[in-house]
Write a protein that holds these residues in place. Structure first.
Motif, PDB file in Angstrom:
ATOM      1  N   ALA A  65      22.613  28.196  10.227  1.00 60.87           N
ATOM      2  CA  ALA A  65      21.194  27.819  10.260  1.00 60.87           C
ATOM      3  C   ALA A  65      20.992  26.531   9.482  1.00 60.87           C
ATOM      4  O   ALA A  65      21.489  26.378   8.363  1.00 60.87           O
ATOM      5  N   VAL A  66      20.284  25.583  10.083  1.00 62.04           N
ATOM      6  CA  VAL A  66      19.972  24.295   9.461  1.00 62.04           C
ATOM      7  C   VAL A  66      18.520  23.975   9.758  1.00 62.04           C
ATOM      8  O   VAL A  66      17.898  24.597  10.633  1.00 62.04           O
ATOM      9  N   PRO A  67      17.933  23.011   9.040  1.00 58.18           N
ATOM     10  CA  PRO A  67      16.559  22.597   9.369  1.00 58.18           C
ATOM     11  C   PRO A  67      16.450  22.179  10.831  1.00 58.18           C
ATOM     12  O   PRO A  67      17.216  21.356  11.309  1.00 58.18           O
ATOM     13  N   GLY A  68      15.526  22.787  11.535  1.00 58.25           N
ATOM     14  CA  GLY A  68      15.319  22.438  12.932  1.00 58.25           C
ATOM     15  C   GLY A  68      16.074  23.301  13.918  1.00 58.25           C
ATOM     16  O   GLY A  68      15.924  23.123  15.128  1.00 58.25           O
ATOM     17  N   GLY A  69      16.902  24.243  13.462  1.00 57.39           N
ATOM     18  CA  GLY A  69      17.645  25.076  14.404  1.00 57.39           C
ATOM     19  C   GLY A  69      18.964  25.546  13.840  1.00 57.39           C
ATOM     20  O   GLY A  69      19.074  25.874  12.660  1.00 57.39           O
ATOM     21  N   LYS A  70      20.007  25.562  14.684  1.00 52.77           N
ATOM     22  CA  LYS A  70      21.331  26.012  14.288  1.00 52.77           C
ATOM     23  C   LYS A  70      22.392  25.010  14.718  1.00 52.77           C
ATOM     24  O   LYS A  70      22.240  24.318  15.719  1.00 52.77           O
ATOM     25  N   VAL A  71      23.473  24.980  13.931  1.00 53.82           N
ATOM     26  CA  VAL A  71      24.665  24.217  14.285  1.00 53.82           C
ATOM     27  C   VAL A  71      25.692  25.185  14.852  1.00 53.82           C
ATOM     28  O   VAL A  71      25.937  26.253  14.276  1.00 53.82           O
ATOM     29  N   LEU A 103      20.188  14.034  11.836  1.00 51.11           N
ATOM     30  CA  LEU A 103      20.430  13.694  10.436  1.00 51.11           C
ATOM     31  C   LEU A 103      19.763  14.700   9.510  1.00 51.11           C
ATOM     32  O   LEU A 103      20.327  15.098   8.486  1.00 51.11           O
ATOM     33  N   ALA A 104      18.551  15.127   9.860  1.00 49.16           N
ATOM     34  CA  ALA A 104      17.848  16.115   9.037  1.00 49.16           C
ATOM     35  C   ALA A 104      18.602  17.433   8.995  1.00 49.16           C
ATOM     36  O   ALA A 104      18.618  18.127   7.973  1.00 49.16           O
ATOM     37  N   ALA A 105      19.253  17.790  10.110  1.00 52.45           N
ATOM     38  CA  ALA A 105      20.010  19.036  10.153  1.00 52.45           C
ATOM     39  C   ALA A 105      21.170  19.030   9.175  1.00 52.45           C
ATOM     40  O   ALA A 105      21.600  20.078   8.692  1.00 52.45           O
ATOM     41  N   PHE A 106      21.693  17.854   8.856  1.00 52.10           N
ATOM     42  CA  PHE A 106      22.824  17.731   7.939  1.00 52.10           C
ATOM     43  C   PHE A 106      22.403  17.190   6.577  1.00 52.10           C
ATOM     44  O   PHE A 106      23.181  16.552   5.881  1.00 52.10           O
ATOM     45  N   GLY A 107      21.137  17.451   6.214  1.00 48.88           N
ATOM     46  CA  GLY A 107      20.692  17.157   4.859  1.00 48.88           C
ATOM     47  C   GLY A 107      20.169  15.758   4.640  1.00 48.88           C
ATOM     48  O   GLY A 107      19.984  15.349   3.491  1.00 48.88           O
ATOM     49  N   GLN A 108      19.899  14.989   5.698  1.00 44.65           N
ATOM     50  CA  GLN A 108      19.391  13.630   5.561  1.00 44.65           C
ATOM     51  C   GLN A 108      17.972  13.538   6.108  1.00 44.65           C
ATOM     52  O   GLN A 108      17.634  12.609   6.852  1.00 44.65           O
ATOM     53  N   ALA A 109      17.131  14.485   5.742  1.00 47.56           N
ATOM     54  CA  ALA A 109      15.751  14.486   6.226  1.00 47.56           C
ATOM     55  C   ALA A 109      15.000  13.267   5.704  1.00 47.56           C
ATOM     56  O   ALA A 109      15.219  12.819   4.581  1.00 47.56           O
ATOM     57  N   GLY A 110      14.119  12.735   6.542  1.00 44.29           N
ATOM     58  CA  GLY A 110      13.293  11.610   6.133  1.00 44.29           C
ATOM     59  C   GLY A 110      13.915  10.257   6.386  1.00 44.29           C
ATOM     60  O   GLY A 110      13.275   9.228   6.151  1.00 44.29           O
ATOM     61  N   VAL A 111      15.151  10.217   6.840  1.00 41.61           N
ATOM     62  CA  VAL A 111      15.802   8.935   7.123  1.00 41.61           C
ATOM     63  C   VAL A 111      15.327   8.436   8.482  1.00 41.61           C
ATOM     64  O   VAL A 111      15.499   9.109   9.502  1.00 41.61           O
ATOM     65  N   GLY A 112      14.705   7.258   8.498  1.00 40.01           N
ATOM     66  CA  GLY A 112      14.219   6.688   9.742  1.00 40.01           C
ATOM     67  C   GLY A 112      15.268   5.818  10.405  1.00 40.01           C
ATOM     68  O   GLY A 112      15.968   5.055   9.746  1.00 40.01           O
ATOM     69  N   VAL A 113      15.410   5.954  11.705  1.00 40.06           N
ATOM     70  CA  VAL A 113      16.347   5.136  12.475  1.00 40.06           C
ATOM     71  C   VAL A 113      15.540   4.107  13.261  1.00 40.06           C
ATOM     72  O   VAL A 113      14.676   4.476  14.065  1.00 40.06           O
ATOM     73  N   TRP A 117      -2.160 -11.837   6.660  1.00 35.17           N
ATOM     74  CA  TRP A 117      -0.901 -11.109   6.693  1.00 35.17           C
ATOM     75  C   TRP A 117      -1.159  -9.609   6.607  1.00 35.17           C
ATOM     76  O   TRP A 117      -2.142  -9.157   6.041  1.00 35.17           O
ATOM     77  N   SER A 118      -0.229  -8.832   7.142  1.00 39.10           N
ATOM     78  CA  SER A 118      -0.373  -7.385   7.149  1.00 39.10           C
ATOM     79  C   SER A 118      -0.327  -6.831   5.730  1.00 39.10           C
ATOM     80  O   SER A 118       0.453  -7.278   4.891  1.00 39.10           O
ATOM     81  N   THR A 119      -1.170  -5.831   5.488  1.00 39.86           N
ATOM     82  CA  THR A 119      -1.167  -5.141   4.201  1.00 39.86           C
ATOM     83  C   THR A 119      -0.551  -3.747   4.319  1.00 39.86           C
ATOM     84  O   THR A 119      -0.624  -2.959   3.380  1.00 39.86           O
ATOM     85  N   ASP A 120       0.062  -3.445   5.465  1.00 36.14           N
ATOM     86  CA  ASP A 120       0.746  -2.158   5.626  1.00 36.14           C
ATOM     87  C   ASP A 120       2.008  -2.143   4.772  1.00 36.14           C
ATOM     88  O   ASP A 120       2.760  -3.128   4.736  1.00 36.14           O
ATOM     89  N   PRO A 121       2.290  -1.030   4.072  1.00 40.09           N
ATOM     90  CA  PRO A 121       3.518  -0.953   3.265  1.00 40.09           C
ATOM     91  C   PRO A 121       4.763  -1.139   4.130  1.00 40.09           C
ATOM     92  O   PRO A 121       4.833  -0.639   5.259  1.00 40.09           O
ATOM     93  N   ILE A 122       5.728  -1.861   3.607  1.00 42.86           N
ATOM     94  CA  ILE A 122       6.995  -2.083   4.297  1.00 42.86           C
ATOM     95  C   ILE A 122       7.970  -0.986   3.893  1.00 42.86           C
ATOM     96  O   ILE A 122       8.241  -0.787   2.708  1.00 42.86           O
ATOM     97  N   ASP A 123       8.509  -0.264   4.881  1.00 39.90           N
ATOM     98  CA  ASP A 123       9.494   0.788   4.614  1.00 39.90           C
ATOM     99  C   ASP A 123      10.882   0.161   4.654  1.00 39.90           C
ATOM    100  O   ASP A 123      11.417  -0.132   5.717  1.00 39.90           O
ATOM    101  N   ALA A 124      11.473  -0.050   3.483  1.00 40.75           N
ATOM    102  CA  ALA A 124      12.809  -0.647   3.392  1.00 40.75           C
ATOM    103  C   ALA A 124      13.873   0.379   3.037  1.00 40.75           C
ATOM    104  O   ALA A 124      14.949   0.036   2.560  1.00 40.75           O
ATOM    105  N   SER A 125      13.583   1.671   3.280  1.00 40.76           N
ATOM    106  CA  SER A 125      14.540   2.725   2.924  1.00 40.76           C
ATOM    107  C   SER A 125      15.834   2.627   3.715  1.00 40.76           C
ATOM    108  O   SER A 125      16.876   3.119   3.267  1.00 40.76           O
ATOM    109  N   ALA A 126      15.800   1.995   4.884  1.00 39.97           N
ATOM    110  CA  ALA A 126      17.013   1.875   5.689  1.00 39.97           C
ATOM    111  C   ALA A 126      18.105   1.088   4.975  1.00 39.97           C
ATOM    112  O   ALA A 126      19.285   1.219   5.311  1.00 39.97           O
TER     113      ALA A 126
END
Length: 653
Positions: free
Chosen positions: A196-202, A260-270, A357-366
């Motif tokens: 069992a993993v987040p989102g289902g099963k492996v 990625l979330a299923a293997f513990g990398q939740a929140g990582v945007g591609v 210029w845009s005032t939206d936050p820049i997501d640089a987590s990648a």
């Protein structure tokens, strides 16, 4: 015959008494006997808790409560196996032939700890080697290897699987259901695992055709299939006991972020274009040091296709070294939100073209997803509002810091070399050092700043640094310097020829032969004081500021005539002021009035001077053309009048 029957009867009675004694023996006594036998065979401690139940025919079996099985002497202090309950059954008839056919191994909530160190596995057991005794080692070795070992069914329910390699935990999975079967020495060993993993099963399906060869340490074939929420993984190749692998790999995802979330990398945007949906294949080699190499790599990442090779070091984060080739790469919508459950897609709100210029936050987590170096050669690369032509780029990643080197990149019809840096270690900053040759200025300024009035081909250098979590913050914090050198070009929107009084209509444009300038940037304000524009009959100097953060301009062109132009030429400075998307361009009348006033005063001064000289000439009776001749004529006149007065006084003529 009577004696034979009596002996057989006595044997049956004795066997029955032994079996009866075992059945009547207390559980703790049976547990002690079994633990002693296991230790003599394996060298490991076996601890059984609770009642021990035995069966003898047709399956010689045991069922017990909580159980632990010791680890290798060189391994960690934790047991190799522990479980809430354990049931083991061995084919009794096979034991008469020396075969060890395991009918069943059932364990509830077991914890299996596998450890590998310096090529040794804690699953390798030999009492003879760990506790040698004189004269018995050879015999023990022979008896331990005689016969055939098979496994009909292994089941682990709600298990925890831990794998440790050279002291480092490679994986630790809980809530695992595992089953395995190896019914015949010539049959393949198959294994199925569910977790069992987040989102289902492996789900893992593994097949080893030659288990005895694998157990002996030889390289053997392996087929592995893994299915997880969002995608699947397949391997067909060879493997050895140390976990080294070589073969064909295929990875397919329909939702990489979910996988990625299923293997513990939740929140990582591609980013869109880099594999939200992926199909990757190639020849993989994996070493026991945790390094994987991919050759003949083909990767379809969303709508982009890449080929090449890559080396990956399995770590946290992974380290990647790759050389990739691509055709037309489209990353122009990399920040688009993933499709919603209803099939739609969402995008971040964009600012209107003239709203700033845009005032939206820049997501640089990648930037933290991996370390390493990736080189890409492509026919074209499209990013938001920008498209590069044929380019050779190298991206280096190190602890949330990315350096993009261009050697070169084709941009705005020209060539750009240098590097751009994005650093997200302690807040986001961007900077760079660039050299550009043959840049189409209209394309560049229109794309980067919304200015389309300047046309020409230019070269220059540019250094910059900006800090902030939004586009607006970065632009308002910019600092740097640069220079620009442009050949022949056109400025649309105003006509310097008409302002200079040449009497020709150039259609609201200014055509120049060359333009040079240098600039400095501080707190988002670009300052230039040395612009020089050369035209046919005059030149124009420029000075002023461009507020990059506020997107405004305040600049003054000052034309200087190089010849009189039949006396009709008049220098008319031009001021460009306002938002750079639609600035006001008009003559600077204050400068014109100052220049006109200075010219009129000079004319009045010259006219008055000439009238004085004419009056002096009339009075003196001689021509006077300047101040010096007037002084000389006056001196001569005084001398002559003095001489006449003296002669008259003396009575002379």
């Amino acid at each position: 015959m009577k004696w034979l029957l009596r002996i057989l009867f006595l044997f049956v009675v004795a066997f029955g008494l032994v079996i009866g004694a075992l059945l009547l023996m207390p559980g703790d006594k049976l547990a002690a006997i079994l633990a002693e036998q296991v230790k003599s065979e394996t060298g490991r401690e076996l601890k059984l808790t609770g009642d021990v139940n035995l069966s003898f025919w047709p399956v010689l079996g045991m069922e017990t409560g909580p159980v632990t099985f010791g680890n290798a002497p060189w391994a960690s202090s934790e047991p190799m196996l522990s479980a809430e309950s354990l049931a083991v059954g061995v084919d009794a008839a096979g034991l008469w032939n020396g075969d060890f056919r395991i009918r069943r191994v059932f364990a509830e909530q077991p914890t299996l700890r596998l450890e590998l160190s310096d090529g040794r596995g804690n699953w390798e057991m030999s009492a003879a080697s760990s506790q040698p005794s004189s004269g018995s080692s050879a015999a023990s070795s022979e008896t331990s290897t005689s016969g055939v070992v098979t496994l009909d069914r292994l089941e682990l329910t709600n298990a925890r699987l831990i794998y440790i390699e050279n002291g480092a935990t490679k994986f630790d999975f809980s809530n695992v259901d595992l089953s395995a079967s190896w019914p015949d020495p010539a049959a393949p060993m198959t294994m199925e695992a569910r977790m069992a993993v987040p989102g289902g099963k492996v789900k893992v399906d593994l097949r080893i055709p030659d288990l005895p060869a694998y157990a002996s340490g030889a390289v053997t074939p392996l087929k592995l299939a893994l299915t997880a929420p969002g995608g699947e993984f397949g391997f067909d190749g060879r493997v050895n006991l140390a976990g080294e692998m070589d073969g064909n790999l295929e990875v397919k995802t329909n939702d990489t972020e979910k996988m990625l979330a299923a293997f513990g990398q939740a929140g990582v945007g591609v980013p869109l274009g880099l594999g939200r949906v992926a199909d990757v294949s190639g020849h993989m080699t994996y070493t026991k040091e945790g390094r994987a190499s991919l050759r003949n790599l083909e990767a379809q990442l969303d709508h982009n296709r890449f080929t090449g090779e890559a080396d990956i070091e399995i770590s946290d984060p992974p380290k990647i070294t790759a050389r990739l080739k691509g055709g037309d790469i489209d990353l122009s919508r990399y920040n688009d939100a993933p499709a919603t459950a209803g099939g739609g897609s969402g995008t971040a709100s964009a600012s209107a073209p003239d709203s700033g210029w845009s005032t939206d936050p820049i997501d640089a987590s990648a930037l933290a997803l991996a370390n390493g170096e990736i080189r890409l050669t492509a026919s074209s690369i499209a990013v938001p509002e920008l498209t590069l032509g044929p380019s050779d780029l190298t991206l280096s990643l190190d602890r949330s810091r990315a350096v993009l080197r261009m050697a070169p990149a084709t941009l705005f019809a020209g060539q750009v070399t240098g590097q751009v840096v994005a650093n997200n270690r302690n807040g986001l900053s961007v900077g760079g050092e660039l050299n550009a040759q043959g840049i189409d200025l209209q394309q560049a300024l229109s794309t980067l700043a919304g200015i389309d009035r300047l046309t020409g081909s230019g070269s220059g250098d540019f250094e910059f640094l900006g800090v902030g979590q939004t586009e607006d913050q970065i632009m308002r914090s910019l600092s740097g310097k640069g220079s620009l050198n442009v050949g022949q070009g056109v400025i649309s929107g105003f006509d310097l020829d008409r302002l200079m009084g040449r009497g020709k209509d150039a259609g609201g444009t200014t055509v120049f032969d060359s333009l040079t300038a240098s600039f400095n940037i501080d707190q988002g304000i670009l300052t230039n004081n040395d612009l020089l524009m050369s035209l046919d009959n005059f030149r124009a100097d420029g000075t002023g500021q461009v507020n990059i953060g506020a997107r405004t301009i305040d600049y003054l062109f000052t034309p200087v005539a190089l010849r009189a132009n039949s006396g009709q030429g008049l220098a008319v400075p031009v001021r460009i002021v306002g938002p750079w998307s639609d600035p006001s361009i008009k003559p600077d009348l204050s400068k014109v009035i100052e220049a006109a006033a200075e010219g009129k005063l000079k004319d009045i001064e010259d006219d008055a001077k000439q009238k004085v000289l004419d009056k002096v000439s009339d009075e003196l009776g001689t021509a006077v053309t300047d101040t010096e001749s007037a002084e000389g004529a006056l001196k001569n006149k005084l001398e002559e009048e003095a001489r006449k007065g003296l002669l008259k006084l003396l009575g002379g003529n």
